[in-house]
Enzyme design. Structure first.
Site, PDB file in Angstrom:
ATOM      1  CG  ASN A  28      -1.978   1.033   1.140  1.00 29.34           C
ATOM      2  OD1 ASN A  28      -1.801   2.051   0.471  1.00 29.34           O
ATOM      3  ND2 ASN A  28      -3.088   0.801   1.814  1.00 29.34           N
ATOM      4  CG  ASP A  29       2.688   2.397  -3.733  1.00 30.01           C
ATOM      5  OD1 ASP A  29       3.701   1.820  -3.329  1.00 30.01           O
ATOM      6  OD2 ASP A  29       2.190   2.209  -4.857  1.00 30.01           O
ATOM      7  CB  CYS A  30      -1.630   5.477   0.048  1.00 26.94           C
ATOM      8  SG  CYS A  30      -1.592   5.762  -1.710  1.00 26.94           S
ATOM      9  CG  ASN A  90       2.802   7.272   2.587  1.00 26.47           C
ATOM     10  OD1 ASN A  90       1.918   8.007   2.160  1.00 26.47           O
ATOM     11  ND2 ASN A  90       3.306   6.276   1.874  1.00 26.47           N
TER      12      ASN A  90
END
Ligand code: BGC
Ligand code: NOJ
Length: 814
Positions: free
Chosen positions: A486-488, A490
């Protein structure tokens, strides 16, 4: 409302209304020359790299959404009336409009003023050009005097520069026109050895190459002055905006059909033969003329089109299924496989939602894409695996992306997405299982492309695992780094500056935030590498990896379980993410899908519990949401995930990429009904009945469907270039239908709905055709196999004797 229908026989989707909710597109080309084409002939073309070798210009996010493309105009020279048979850009009330999107081609046409016109667009195999074959028929009882005008707007190669650097670009554009062929040669006089050309099979009555002359001042593509007045200006572009437009006169008898072929292509000359005569600045056309001549002959065009059709028949023929569900059949046999090839060719670069000037090839993305295309293009898959591995860093880490033209890691985005290296193990395992090509493990592969650093691929895989083990956090779980799948999410970013990139901005060192998703993935990858090691006779390695997997499995049990489901992560403060203790984001899909898929909790009920929670909390009729509840505000400690309005994208959207993880997980606990139900909820063909809500193409997956917290719940976005394609294909073909390549042969392990009586699959695996029929006798997932008439132990069919071409398999489910 219906906008079209599937023609499965011809492997086409036929769009019958031009004003689809969004442009519904297709891809042309599958080797080096590519084009995107919409249902109204919009889109653009490029050679290899959508940013650096863009042939034709496109303006994104336009109004209308899709504007600019491969437009043809027809004009009645008696009445002066003109129109475009593809509806755009003139938008006349055409009759019998249809756009047939097929495998690597599109045919767009309509009828107006008793003139029927349709254009076939495709890229012949082995060529760097596209064909537009226009057929015009006079349906009226009198002779007709018509004109046809072609049009294309050239891009000055570098699509980024083309869209921004006007002070230079308005002066650099150059063309040549010779024998009716328009050559676009901007920058050819200096460092480029390539040019584009646009040719026409008929004698041209005129041409234009300067956009604003063709269109006329203050006019757009819907009413070009040249078309309105009925003849071209023979304009020659010096700077500004070079275009290509031919004017052809067509006099048609009643009932007569005429074919006009246009060829748009890319060509390279060698440096020392660029010009003719050598001292001049004129393009040497000797090398390209034979190619142009070949394709201006419609016999050759027809042959090339047949060859393209046969190519797709062969590629798609590798896996064909006949199940009781028509949506499954057409996705498996046609569209899902086709979409997997699009993700192979494009990765995430060029669609109507990816501009082609941004991302290169993603390390994680491309490894996963392999799951969907490896059986169709195994040799090219091998090359892809080795390219990916060559960008790996000596630490075992990976550049998040690399550029396809240079094959180098992308420094702008860098590394530290801590799941990345593990995907290489999954990618390589997938490749070997499909091909049986163990030699790839010995291939010398450099680190970070540095000459001299070559090591066998096997060692790269070892370093991938070690990378995780070198980066464990306070609970012994893997540190998340910049982000995991999940690149998001963070957790080390803490970005409070508007516009700052979540993906690239400097992060905290990150010694605390841990990911249970990566833990699940580690278990899967470590077991995969153990299987590989064992088969290479490296038993000590194998047992090390198995132990590491066991340990991580134990850690997940200890620190990754929340009571009813798996936790998602620990944040930088060591607080739980994805727990009942959280105010929002209490449960996430990724660890449920991936931990179970990796086998965690299968024996002690956790897997079942986790999947029941998914069913209760995350599943909607439009698919399974990423998390619940969505984040209603921005959380500094969570990052981009909370930047999206509730229900969209990673903030509780239905992220179709990870739905198949749950589907596969359901097959692991033996629940074929649920697995297939989830599969059907996001199957684009099955969603066609709700197309006004769904809006994207009903023949391909979209990345995201808005979740239940969004005002537009059920609306799809970002079609075509998504890991969804590969994962759904993998889930249905290998886990629900259960025809699965393994290291020791083809496994037959269907987990299908209880009410299915069976199904039939033909699968070409390592050169052997398997005819597999599955019949249900009981309600379970147990399998009894008869292979070529002989009853067999187990469910893996060993490789048959060399020379065997065909194997007949009967599988009884009980
Ligand atoms: C998107 C992600 C994507 C990331 C990197 C984010 O804005 O939501 O899906 O992976 O950008 O491009
Ligand atoms: C899109 C990226 O391409 C993919 O790698 C990522 O996993 C998803 N976004 C989820 O954030």
């Amino acid at each position: 409302m219906s906008y079209g229908y599937f023609d499965d026989q011809n492997r086409e989707y036929i769009i019958t209304k031009p004003n689809t909710p969004l442009p519904w597109i297709n891809y042309l080309g599958c080797e080096a020359y590519f084009g995107i084409i919409s249902n109204t002939a919009g889109g653009y073309s490029f050679y290899r790299d959508a940013r650096l070798r863009r042939l034709t210009r496109y303006r994104y996010n336009n109004a209308p959404f899709d504007f600019g493309g491969r437009y043809i105009y027809l004009r009645d020279n008696v009445t002066g009336k003109y129109w475009s048979p593809s509806w755009q850009p003139t938008q006349d009330e055409v009759k019998d409009y249809s756009c047939r999107h097929g495998m690597g081609y599109s045919i767009i046409g309509s009828t107006l003023n008793q003139i029927k016109a349709e254009t076939l667009y495709f890229v012949p195999l082995g060529e760097t050009l596209e064909i537009w074959q226009l057929k015009v028929t006079n349906l009226s009882k009198k002779p007709r005097k018509l004109s046809a005008f072609s049009s294309i707007e050239f891009c000055l190669w570098d699509a980024q520069d083309d869209a921004t650097n006007f002070q230079r670009n308005f002066s650099t554009g150059q063309v040549e026109v010779k024998d009716g062929v328009i050559y676009h040669k901007t920058e050819y006089r200096e460092r480029r050895d390539h040019f584009a050309y646009f040719a026409c099979s008929e004698k041209v009555a005129g041409y234009d190459t300067q956009r604003d002359t063709f269109l006329g001042a203050y006019r757009s593509w819907d009413k070009p002055l040249a078309v309105e007045q009925g003849h071209s200006f023979n304009s020659v572009a010096h700077g500004w905006a070079p275009i290509g437009s031919h004017h052809v006169k067509l006099n048609l008898k009643p009932g007569e059909t005429r074919i006009v072929t246009f060829v748009l292509g890319y060509h390279e000359n060698s440096k020392d033969e660029k010009f003719d005569p050598p001292q001049s600045q004129i393009i040497n056309k000797k090398t390209v003329r034979p190619i142009i001549a070949k394709y201006l002959n419609s016999k050759n065009v027809n042959t090339a089109f047949d060859t393209l059709k046969k190519y797709w028949e062969r590629v798609l023929g590798i896996y064909q299924a006949k199940t009781p569900d028509k949506h499954t059949n057409r996705m498996v046999n046609i569209w899902n496989a086709y979409q997997c090839m699009a993700t192979f060719n494009m990765s995430r670069s060029a669609s109507f939602y990816e501009s082609g000037i941004g991302r290169g090839l993603g390390f994680r993305d491309s490894n996963q894409d392999l799951l969907g295309f490896v059986h169709m293009v195994p040799e090219r898959a091998r090359e892809r695996v080795l390219d990916l591995a060559s960008t790996q860093l000596e630490t075992g880490g990976a550049y998040h992306q690399y550029q396809p033209l240079t094959k180098r890691g992308n420094n702008d985005i860098g590394s530290d997405f801590n799941d990345d290296p593990l995907w290489l193990i999954i990618g390589v395992g997938t490749y070997i299982k499909e091909t049986g090509d163990w030699s790839i493990l010995d291939a010398p592969v450099p680190y970070d492309n540095k000459p001299g650093s070559e090591m066998p691929l096997y060692e790269h895989l070892e370093r991938s695992l070690k990378y995780t083990l070198d980066r464990l956090g306070p609970h012994g779980l893997p540190l998340i780094g910049r982000a995991d799948w999940n690149d998001c999410l963070n957790l080390n970013c803490f970005s409070d500056t508007p516009g700052q990139s979540f993906q690239t901005t400097t992060n905290k060192d990150g010694k605390v935030a841990e990911s249970i998703f990566i833990a699940g993935m580690f278990v899967l990858a470590a077991r995969e590498l153990a299987d590989i090691a064992e088969r290479r006779g490296l038993h000590a390695d194998a047992s090390n990896y198995r132990n590491a997997a066991e340990r991580m499995d134990g850690t997940v049990h200890k620190h990754g379980w929340d009571g009813e489901w798996f936790l998602r992560a620990y944040d930088d403060f060591g607080k739980k993410v994805g727990s009942k203790e959280c105010k929002e984001g209490k449960i996430f899909i990724e660890p449920q899908g991936f931990c179970v898929l990796a086998g965690i909790g299968l024996n002690d009920g956790l897997a079942q519990k986790s999947l029941d929670s998914v069913n209760k909390i995350l599943a909607t009729k439009h698919g399974i949401m990423l998390q619940q509840p969505s984040y209603s505000e921005y959380y500094l400690n969570l990052g981009e995930i909370s930047s999206y309005p509730p229900g969209y994208k990673e903030n509780a959207g239905i992220f179709c990429h990870n739905n198949p993880w749950v589907i596969i997980a359901e097959t692991r606990v033996g629940n074929g009904n649920r697995a297939f139900d989830y599969y059907s909820r996001i199957n684009p063909s099955a969603r066609e009945k709700n197309i006004d809500k769904h809006r994207c193409e009903p023949y391909v997956y979209a990345q995201m469907i808005a979740g239940k917290d969004a005002p537009t719940h059920g609306e799809a976005k970002n079609s075509w270039l998504t890991g969804t394609a590969a994962w759904n294909y993998y889930a249905i073909t290998q886990f629900i239908l259960g025809i699965r390549p393994t290291y020791s042969g083809l496994m037959i392990a269907p987990v299908i709905p209880t009410q299915w009586k069976g199904f039939f699959v033909t699968r070409i695996f390592q050169g052997v055709l398997y005819n597999i029929s599955v019949k249900r006798e009981g309600k379970g997932n147990n399998v009894r196999l008869t292979v070529d008439g002989v009853a067999m132990e187990g469910n893996v069919i060993p490789k048959p004797q060399i020379g065997t071409l065909k194997v007949t398999v009967e599988a009884i489910l009980f």
